[in-house]
Design a protein around this motif. Sequence first.
Motif, PDB file in Angstrom:
ATOM      1  N   ARG A   1       3.976  -5.126  13.735  1.00  0.00           N
ATOM      2  CA  ARG A   1       2.790  -5.817  13.222  1.00  0.00           C
ATOM      3  C   ARG A   1       1.641  -5.747  14.234  1.00  0.00           C
ATOM      4  NH1 ARG A   1       2.235  -5.835   8.117  1.00  0.00           N
ATOM      5  NH2 ARG A   1       3.976  -6.728   6.968  1.00  0.00           N
ATOM      6  N   LEU A   2       1.972  -5.857  15.519  1.00  0.00           N
ATOM      7  CA  LEU A   2       0.935  -5.788  16.543  1.00  0.00           C
ATOM      8  C   LEU A   2       0.335  -4.386  16.637  1.00  0.00           C
ATOM      9  CD1 LEU A   2       2.576  -7.985  19.331  1.00  0.00           C
ATOM     10  CD2 LEU A   2       0.779  -8.627  17.713  1.00  0.00           C
ATOM     11  N   VAL A   3       1.132  -3.357  16.335  1.00  0.00           N
ATOM     12  CA  VAL A   3       0.587  -1.994  16.251  1.00  0.00           C
ATOM     13  C   VAL A   3      -0.477  -1.940  15.169  1.00  0.00           C
ATOM     14  CG1 VAL A   3       1.099   0.405  15.715  1.00  0.00           C
ATOM     15  CG2 VAL A   3       2.695  -0.914  17.096  1.00  0.00           C
TER      16      VAL A   3
ATOM     17  N   ARG B   1       0.867  -1.177   0.000  1.00  0.00           N
ATOM     18  CA  ARG B   1       0.000   0.000   0.000  1.00  0.00           C
ATOM     19  C   ARG B   1       0.903   1.227   0.000  1.00  0.00           C
ATOM     20  NH1 ARG B   1      -2.795  -2.897   4.437  1.00  0.00           N
ATOM     21  NH2 ARG B   1      -1.704  -1.489   5.861  1.00  0.00           N
ATOM     22  N   PRO B   2       1.387   1.637  -1.183  1.00  0.00           N
ATOM     23  CA  PRO B   2       2.372   2.715  -1.226  1.00  0.00           C
ATOM     24  C   PRO B   2       1.872   4.024  -0.645  1.00  0.00           C
ATOM     25  CG  PRO B   2       1.529   2.215  -3.425  1.00  0.00           C
ATOM     26  CD  PRO B   2       1.038   1.133  -2.529  1.00  0.00           C
ATOM     27  N   ASP B   3       0.542   4.256  -0.655  1.00  0.00           N
ATOM     28  CA  ASP B   3       0.018   5.529  -0.175  1.00  0.00           C
ATOM     29  C   ASP B   3      -0.611   5.406   1.210  1.00  0.00           C
ATOM     30  OD1 ASP B   3       0.746   6.687  -2.596  1.00  0.00           O
ATOM     31  OD2 ASP B   3      -1.151   6.084  -3.532  1.00  0.00           O
ATOM     32  N   ALA B   4      -0.291   4.329   1.923  1.00  0.00           N
ATOM     33  CA  ALA B   4      -0.932   4.084   3.214  1.00  0.00           C
ATOM     34  C   ALA B   4      -0.529   5.136   4.228  1.00  0.00           C
ATOM     35  CB  ALA B   4      -0.545   2.698   3.731  1.00  0.00           C
ATOM     36  N   GLU B   5      -1.458   5.432   5.135  1.00  0.00           N
ATOM     37  CA  GLU B   5      -1.169   6.334   6.240  1.00  0.00           C
ATOM     38  C   GLU B   5      -0.210   5.647   7.202  1.00  0.00           C
ATOM     39  OE1 GLU B   5      -2.179   9.461   6.810  1.00  0.00           O
ATOM     40  OE2 GLU B   5      -3.136   9.482   4.833  1.00  0.00           O
TER      41      GLU B   5
ATOM     42  N   ARG C   1      16.412   3.416  13.959  1.00  0.00           N
ATOM     43  CA  ARG C   1      16.326   3.114  12.519  1.00  0.00           C
ATOM     44  C   ARG C   1      15.474   1.874  12.279  1.00  0.00           C
ATOM     45  NH1 ARG C   1      21.894   4.375  12.652  1.00  0.00           N
ATOM     46  NH2 ARG C   1      22.420   2.155  12.637  1.00  0.00           N
ATOM     47  N   ALA C   2      15.700   0.835  13.082  1.00  0.00           N
ATOM     48  CA  ALA C   2      14.951  -0.409  12.896  1.00  0.00           C
ATOM     49  C   ALA C   2      13.468  -0.214  13.196  1.00  0.00           C
ATOM     50  CB  ALA C   2      15.541  -1.497  13.795  1.00  0.00           C
ATOM     51  N   TRP C   3      13.156   0.500  14.280  1.00  0.00           N
ATOM     52  CA  TRP C   3      11.765   0.713  14.669  1.00  0.00           C
ATOM     53  C   TRP C   3      11.032   1.562  13.637  1.00  0.00           C
ATOM     54  CZ3 TRP C   3       7.993  -1.314  16.953  1.00  0.00           C
ATOM     55  CH2 TRP C   3       6.962  -0.617  17.576  1.00  0.00           C
ATOM     56  N   THR C   4      11.662   2.640  13.170  1.00  0.00           N
ATOM     57  CA  THR C   4      11.046   3.498  12.152  1.00  0.00           C
ATOM     58  C   THR C   4      10.821   2.719  10.865  1.00  0.00           C
ATOM     59  OG1 THR C   4      12.146   5.441  13.101  1.00  0.00           O
ATOM     60  CG2 THR C   4      11.304   5.636  10.849  1.00  0.00           C
ATOM     61  N   SER C   5      11.823   1.915  10.478  1.00  0.00           N
ATOM     62  CA  SER C   5      11.696   1.100   9.266  1.00  0.00           C
ATOM     63  C   SER C   5      10.565   0.087   9.397  1.00  0.00           C
ATOM     64  CB  SER C   5      13.018   0.380   8.986  1.00  0.00           C
ATOM     65  OG  SER C   5      12.892  -0.510   7.903  1.00  0.00           O
ATOM     66  N   ALA C   6      10.446  -0.541  10.573  1.00  0.00           N
ATOM     67  CA  ALA C   6       9.393  -1.536  10.780  1.00  0.00           C
ATOM     68  C   ALA C   6       8.007  -0.901  10.698  1.00  0.00           C
ATOM     69  CB  ALA C   6       9.590  -2.218  12.130  1.00  0.00           C
ATOM     70  N   LEU C   7       7.819   0.256  11.324  1.00  0.00           N
ATOM     71  CA  LEU C   7       6.527   0.933  11.269  1.00  0.00           C
ATOM     72  C   LEU C   7       6.191   1.365   9.851  1.00  0.00           C
ATOM     73  CD1 LEU C   7       6.736   3.151  14.491  1.00  0.00           C
ATOM     74  CD2 LEU C   7       5.388   1.069  14.173  1.00  0.00           C
TER      75      LEU C   7
ATOM     76  N   LYS D   1       7.231  -0.134   7.138  1.00  0.00           N
ATOM     77  CA  LYS D   1       6.954  -1.324   6.332  1.00  0.00           C
ATOM     78  C   LYS D   1       5.540  -1.836   6.575  1.00  0.00           C
ATOM     79  CE  LYS D   1       8.948  -5.747   4.993  1.00  0.00           C
ATOM     80  NZ  LYS D   1      10.097  -6.655   5.147  1.00  0.00           N
ATOM     81  N   VAL D   2       5.107  -1.891   7.822  1.00  0.00           N
ATOM     82  CA  VAL D   2       3.764  -2.404   8.077  1.00  0.00           C
ATOM     83  C   VAL D   2       2.698  -1.444   7.561  1.00  0.00           C
ATOM     84  CG1 VAL D   2       4.518  -3.731  10.085  1.00  0.00           C
ATOM     85  CG2 VAL D   2       3.598  -1.439  10.414  1.00  0.00           C
ATOM     86  N   ALA D   3       3.049  -0.174   7.428  1.00  0.00           N
ATOM     87  CA  ALA D   3       2.094   0.770   6.848  1.00  0.00           C
ATOM     88  C   ALA D   3       1.889   0.511   5.366  1.00  0.00           C
ATOM     89  CB  ALA D   3       2.579   2.204   7.065  1.00  0.00           C
TER      90      ALA D   3
END
Length: 687
Positions: free
Chosen positions: A266-268, A219-223, A307-313, A315-317
């Motif tokens: 993912r749980l977020v 979802r490239p335009d996901a919030e 960096r890892a946390w920002t990247s993970a959030l 990615k799941v978006a």
Amino acid sequence: MTANLSTPEPVETTSAGSGLSPAGPYAAAAGQYWDAGWRGVLPLPVGKKFPPPSKFTGYDALTPSRPDIQAWLEDRPDGNVALHLPDGVIGIDVDAYGDKTGAHTIAEAQKRWGTLPATWFSSARADGSGISLYTVPAGTRLATKISFPDLGLGHIEIIQTTHRYLVVAPSVHPSGDEYRWRSIDGHAADSVPSPNDLPALPDTWLEALKRTPEPGPTRPDAEPVVVTGGLMSDRVCRALSKALEGLSDVDSRHDAMTANTMALARLVEQGEPGVGDASDVFRGRFVAAVTADGSRTEADANAEYERAWTSALSKVARTPTVEVADAQIIQLADSRRAQEMTVDFPEGGGDVRLHTVADTTTEERGLAGIMLDGATFIHGEPDGVTSLWGDGDRSLWADGESLIICGPQGVGKTTLAGNVLAALISATPATALGLPVRRADRVLYLAMDRPRQAARALRRQLGSANPVDLESRLVVWKGPPPYDLAKNTRMLTELAEAAEADTVIVDSLKDAAIGLSDDEVGAGWNRARQALLASGRNILELHHIKKISADKKPDIADVYGSTWITSGAGSVILLNGNPGDAVVRFHHVKQPVEELGPWMLLHDQQSGQMAIHGQVDLIAAAASGGLTVKDAARLLFETDKPDRNKVEKARRKLDGLVRDGRLTSRVATSPKDPVTYHPITVRQEAS
């Protein structure tokens, strides 16, 4: 390959597999590795495997320059040698010692993906454990582990430029053995390999081990996802427990951190509450771990996590949730029965298959399957008490029951618990307060109440302990728990499982659960405690008492909080006195079998030891013409007018000494005269 880097003074060189020079492993071999084409030639502490120099391993690692090597030669010539692998070279690290399954895992992998070609092999062991080197195409990123969970096989890691490093010859393993190279022909080598000497990893292995993108549409335009607050849910607590467990492997902390931040993210996305708090706990533990081993500064570690946390959030978006597993059990219930269904994800792709597990009875599948019949429940337990701390009927801590040590501040609760802990992890039989303590396999110490003070106290008691025992048999949680243990009643057991501990020491209960005076909280803590005991583990709890006079004889009602705290315990010890007292009172107010004490304990704060002081010797007292039950009660309880309860306690102690063969009882000639107790003489024993 024997060239050596120039140093301020000439350094005697040795071949990389033939022993150490007086200058030490790094001075002896760093030049050889550099000349062979390796650039990540790093020094390690003498005789150890970590930590390496900061910023020269892991993701975004710096490549050492020749001046870096030269500086290390001058500063750390006696250290061990590590190789941080360059892009395009990987190492297959097989652990086959002890109960490790690496030998079987590599055999299974070759059965599936083909035989590996002979290559250079580094090891300090003779049991097949070691690291084999291969080349891969530049930029290749492989999985970090090889395992076959369905077969119970694992214990292989893939070392690569982003993951770990090698300790190599002529380094000395912590066991004292020397690392050596074995060349492609299978013989011990007196030289070091070159990256250009290594064979390529077969294509079938590359395909099997390559990391693949997470499946699912994007979802490239996901919030962006929003991290919500609130108390951690059970799913979040389990994810955090698994994340913290992953930090125990020193060589895999970055990969564990990135994988588990993704799981939390993912749980977020799935709306679970409390992920923000879980991430904060995980970040703190990651930063503490990697700064303690010297591999990062605090600023670098925080930046790495961010960096890892920002990247993970992010990615799941962009991608919807995809549940990936080898098999999941889905419980479906209707009015008649529960059906079990499995979801199979076929190897290599293909359609997902859903199967009903047929022909399984309720007893095999449901709650009835864990119930016991009456005969097993009644006759399945041993007749006597099995003690963790004590012997026979003289038990302070029974197996399968909780022990609580209570007292006001500063009277030695942590000291006494530390004495018991020292005995639990001792390599030889040990005692506390003169009573034997059964050895534990591994202890988890929850240092939640003033952990720095607890560390100082334990240093006084365990400072001379074998470091191997401290490293392998004691695990410490520092600071507050990730969740209120009375609200999440599974978390206590999950912490013990993560630590692989069979015994847990809680220091202290007020930090494990909030609001202990509330019966709902007390009942919640008791449920958490009983769940831990039901898992086959044991627990010792430190707790506080209500404010009472130092001279008052405390009783179980003086324990602070809900009655459920003591109701669910098997044994309760109360200490009383003033903070800093050299002598404190010991009262055994709830007992598995017989009451021990009361005692006066010497509290030696300098040595961190406690011992019984001025203990009443009933056998010696009986030697002067015999001892009546009332006389024994007067001595034991320091009163001229013992009540009936104290008299009966004294009678039980005297009768116990009779059963042990240390006293004999004599019935008086007149019914009005009391029974007297006398020591068994040598003549009586002989007869």
